[in-house]
Write a protein that holds these residues in place. Structure first.
Motif, short mmCIF file in Angstrom:
data_model
loop_
_atom_site.label_atom_id
_atom_site.label_comp_id
_atom_site.label_asym_id
_atom_site.label_seq_id
_atom_site.Cartn_x
_atom_site.Cartn_y
_atom_site.Cartn_z
N ASP A 46 0.86 -1.19 0.00
CA ASP A 46 0.00 0.00 0.00
C ASP A 46 0.90 1.24 0.00
O ASP A 46 1.16 1.83 1.05
N PRO A 47 1.40 1.63 -1.17
CA PRO A 47 2.35 2.76 -1.22
C PRO A 47 1.80 4.06 -0.66
O PRO A 47 2.53 4.82 -0.03
N LEU A 48 0.51 4.34 -0.87
CA LEU A 48 -0.05 5.59 -0.38
C LEU A 48 -0.05 5.65 1.14
O LEU A 48 0.24 6.70 1.73
N LEU A 49 -0.35 4.54 1.80
CA LEU A 49 -0.30 4.52 3.26
C LEU A 49 1.14 4.63 3.75
O LEU A 49 1.43 5.33 4.72
N ALA A 50 2.07 3.96 3.06
CA ALA A 50 3.48 4.08 3.43
C ALA A 50 3.97 5.51 3.30
O ALA A 50 4.72 6.01 4.16
N ILE A 51 3.55 6.20 2.26
CA ILE A 51 3.94 7.59 2.08
C ILE A 51 3.34 8.47 3.17
O ILE A 51 4.02 9.33 3.76
N TYR A 52 2.07 8.27 3.48
CA TYR A 52 1.41 9.09 4.50
C TYR A 52 2.09 8.92 5.86
O TYR A 52 2.43 9.91 6.52
N THR A 53 2.28 7.67 6.28
CA THR A 53 2.88 7.46 7.60
C THR A 53 4.34 7.88 7.61
O THR A 53 4.84 8.40 8.61
N GLY A 54 5.03 7.67 6.48
CA GLY A 54 6.42 8.12 6.39
C GLY A 54 6.55 9.62 6.52
O GLY A 54 7.47 10.14 7.15
#
Length: 201
Positions: A46-54
């Motif tokens: 889930d790249p979008l979630l990884a980007i958000y949390t990152g």
């Protein structure tokens, strides 16, 4: 974009170029010795979630640390669920996937449905002070009073430590450096010890 959609080198390069904060890009957090050893890519489902949390990890925690103490070195950060599972199964010092959801596994929410991200970092400036006898708790208390962390866990080598952002912060500090164990957590009486040992920074 799901992990199976990383079909080309350009897809991976573009993901790695995603800027998470003024100083950090996603690529900074994708290195994994386990990934290298096992020959498995370390990319999110889930790249979008990884980007958000990152972004939250970088903007809320890592940037303020770097502004105060100078450059930080990232020791270990994002792990895909597959990489973490291998690390746990083979004894590479990885907690279970369930425990690392919303921690090192940035792109999977925890069992309560909350998101989070964690990185293990070292601060070279503080590592030098630590080698000369500075107590790890001075840094722990500074972070406690200045940053919205969820978890901290300190390790003897380089005084590296896990630092985690979470949408429901736990506010727990642990250490494998003496005095080992829990330094602080909600409801724990730490006022006397804290009064004896406050941060010099």
């Amino acid at each position: 974009m799901a992990a199976h959609k990383f079909r080309t080198l350009r897809d991976i390069e573009n993901f790695g170029r995603t800027r998470l904060s003024k100083s950090f890009y996603m690529r900074d957090f994708l290195h994994s010795e386990i990934s290298q050893l096992e020959g498995i890519t370390n990319l999110p489902s889930d790249p979008l979630l990884a980007i958000y949390t990152g972004k939250r990890l970088c903007e809320d925690l890592l940037e303020p640390l770097q502004d105060r103490f100078g450059r930080i070195a990232i020791r270990s950060a994002y792990r895909s669920a597959q990489i973490n599972k291998i690390g746990n199964r083979k004894g590479y010092r990885c907690a279970s996937n369930e425990r690392n959801h919303a921690r090192h596994i940035w792109d999977v929410r925890d069992k309560q449905g909350h998101c989070g991200a964690m990185a293990c970092i070292a601060i070279p400036w503080f590592a030098d002070r630590y080698a000369e006898g500075e107590d790890w708790r001075s840094l722990a208390w500074w972070i406690h009073h200045h940053l919205p962390y969820s978890e901290l866990c300190f390790y003897p080598r380089l005084c590296a430590f896990n630092i985690g952002w979470h949408e429901k912060p736990k506010r727990i500090i642990r250490s494998y450096i003496a005095p080992k164990g829990v330094l602080s957590r909600p409801g724990m009486c730490v006022h006397f010890r804290h009064a004896q040992f406050s941060s010099p920074f």
